[in-house]
Design a protein around this motif. Sequence first.
Motif, PDB file in Angstrom:
ATOM      1  N   TRP A  35       0.807  -1.219   0.000  1.00 32.72           N
ATOM      2  CA  TRP A  35       0.000   0.000   0.000  1.00 32.72           C
ATOM      3  C   TRP A  35       0.843   1.273   0.000  1.00 32.72           C
ATOM      4  O   TRP A  35       0.301   2.371  -0.047  1.00 32.72           O
ATOM      5  N   PHE A  36       2.148   1.130   0.035  1.00 33.85           N
ATOM      6  CA  PHE A  36       3.008   2.307   0.106  1.00 33.85           C
ATOM      7  C   PHE A  36       3.619   2.700  -1.230  1.00 33.85           C
ATOM      8  O   PHE A  36       4.362   3.663  -1.315  1.00 33.85           O
ATOM      9  N   HIS A  37       3.318   1.941  -2.280  1.00 36.18           N
ATOM     10  CA  HIS A  37       3.808   2.303  -3.612  1.00 36.18           C
ATOM     11  C   HIS A  37       2.688   2.362  -4.645  1.00 36.18           C
ATOM     12  O   HIS A  37       2.934   2.512  -5.826  1.00 36.18           O
ATOM     13  N   ARG A  38       1.456   2.297  -4.204  1.00 40.29           N
ATOM     14  CA  ARG A  38       0.314   2.307  -5.125  1.00 40.29           C
ATOM     15  C   ARG A  38      -0.068   3.738  -5.448  1.00 40.29           C
ATOM     16  O   ARG A  38      -0.984   4.291  -4.858  1.00 40.29           O
TER      17      ARG A  38
ATOM     18  N   PHE B 138      11.927  10.693 -11.216  1.00 39.32           N
ATOM     19  CA  PHE B 138      13.164  10.239 -10.587  1.00 39.32           C
ATOM     20  C   PHE B 138      13.029   8.849  -9.967  1.00 39.32           C
ATOM     21  O   PHE B 138      14.008   8.303  -9.456  1.00 39.32           O
ATOM     22  N   ASP B 139      11.829   8.257 -10.010  1.00 36.92           N
ATOM     23  CA  ASP B 139      11.556   6.996  -9.307  1.00 36.92           C
ATOM     24  C   ASP B 139      10.630   6.097 -10.132  1.00 36.92           C
ATOM     25  O   ASP B 139       9.494   5.841  -9.748  1.00 36.92           O
ATOM     26  N   PRO B 140      11.105   5.582 -11.271  1.00 36.69           N
ATOM     27  CA  PRO B 140      10.221   4.846 -12.181  1.00 36.69           C
ATOM     28  C   PRO B 140       9.606   3.573 -11.595  1.00 36.69           C
ATOM     29  O   PRO B 140       8.554   3.137 -12.045  1.00 36.69           O
ATOM     30  N   GLN B 141      10.227   2.992 -10.572  1.00 37.37           N
ATOM     31  CA  GLN B 141       9.672   1.794  -9.937  1.00 37.37           C
ATOM     32  C   GLN B 141       8.892   2.125  -8.668  1.00 37.37           C
ATOM     33  O   GLN B 141       8.424   1.222  -7.974  1.00 37.37           O
TER      34      GLN B 141
ATOM     35  N   GLU C  32       8.001   4.713  -2.030  1.00 33.82           N
ATOM     36  CA  GLU C  32       7.575   3.649  -1.117  1.00 33.82           C
ATOM     37  C   GLU C  32       8.396   3.698   0.176  1.00 33.82           C
ATOM     38  O   GLU C  32       7.831   3.682   1.280  1.00 33.82           O
ATOM     39  N   ALA C  33       9.699   3.774   0.059  1.00 35.29           N
ATOM     40  CA  ALA C  33      10.567   3.798   1.247  1.00 35.29           C
ATOM     41  C   ALA C  33      10.309   5.036   2.091  1.00 35.29           C
ATOM     42  O   ALA C  33      10.269   4.955   3.332  1.00 35.29           O
ATOM     43  N   ARG C  34      10.132   6.176   1.457  1.00 35.81           N
ATOM     44  CA  ARG C  34       9.834   7.403   2.207  1.00 35.81           C
ATOM     45  C   ARG C  34       8.497   7.280   2.947  1.00 35.81           C
ATOM     46  O   ARG C  34       8.370   7.736   4.089  1.00 35.81           O
TER      47      ARG C  34
ATOM     48  N   TYR D 211      14.227  -1.519   2.664  1.00 32.04           N
ATOM     49  CA  TYR D 211      13.261  -1.600   3.762  1.00 32.04           C
ATOM     50  C   TYR D 211      13.939  -1.422   5.112  1.00 32.04           C
ATOM     51  O   TYR D 211      13.411  -0.759   6.002  1.00 32.04           O
ATOM     52  N   SER D 212      15.094  -1.998   5.275  1.00 35.18           N
ATOM     53  CA  SER D 212      15.839  -1.853   6.522  1.00 35.18           C
ATOM     54  C   SER D 212      16.195  -0.389   6.770  1.00 35.18           C
ATOM     55  O   SER D 212      16.038   0.127   7.886  1.00 35.18           O
TER      56      SER D 212
END
Length: 179
Positions: free
Chosen positions: A42-45, A52-55, A60-62, A94-95
């Motif tokens: 749910w954090f990259h949808r 700058f972030d094609p994937q 998601e990490a932020r 993720y870490s």
Amino acid sequence: MEASFAIFINGSYGAGKTTVLDHIGNLLAAEGRPFSLIDVDWFHRSSPVAAFDPQNQVIEARNIAAVWVNYKTAGPRQLIMSGVIANEADKHRYSEAVALPLRSVRLTAQRSTAEARLRARYDSSRQTELRWQVDRWEDLTQRLTAADLDEVAIATDRLDALSVARRIAQHFELLDVSR
């Protein structure tokens, strides 16, 4: 007590990650143990993705980092996440997002089990999503197995989600075994 690591429930499509994550939360709540759950899906949808972030991995990490910071304002707790860690870069991302080492468990399922679960999840209006996951299941399953980044693997085909959740909680010594 402050968590010294985050638990990550890893696995391919239809392995049971989200359902097991929910059950772990219920087990910890029943014991009064502080926890927070994050389903990384749910954090990259978001669309369209940033140039700058094609994937959508940076965003998601932020997002995960911001939510974890907010959760911690409520006090020390165990973080349990679910999603896919297919390589060292995923694990590192993720870490870093939660500023904790990750200890992961990989849930596995036979293709027939995973496909049945996916078919139950997606109704007739979501057949494109179903086909996307079914078509990519084999490749992702093989990549997760080859990466071998998890400390334990649990076959979920013949277990209900609560039993899998208990195994994970026991593996990480999250439950009071004297009860």
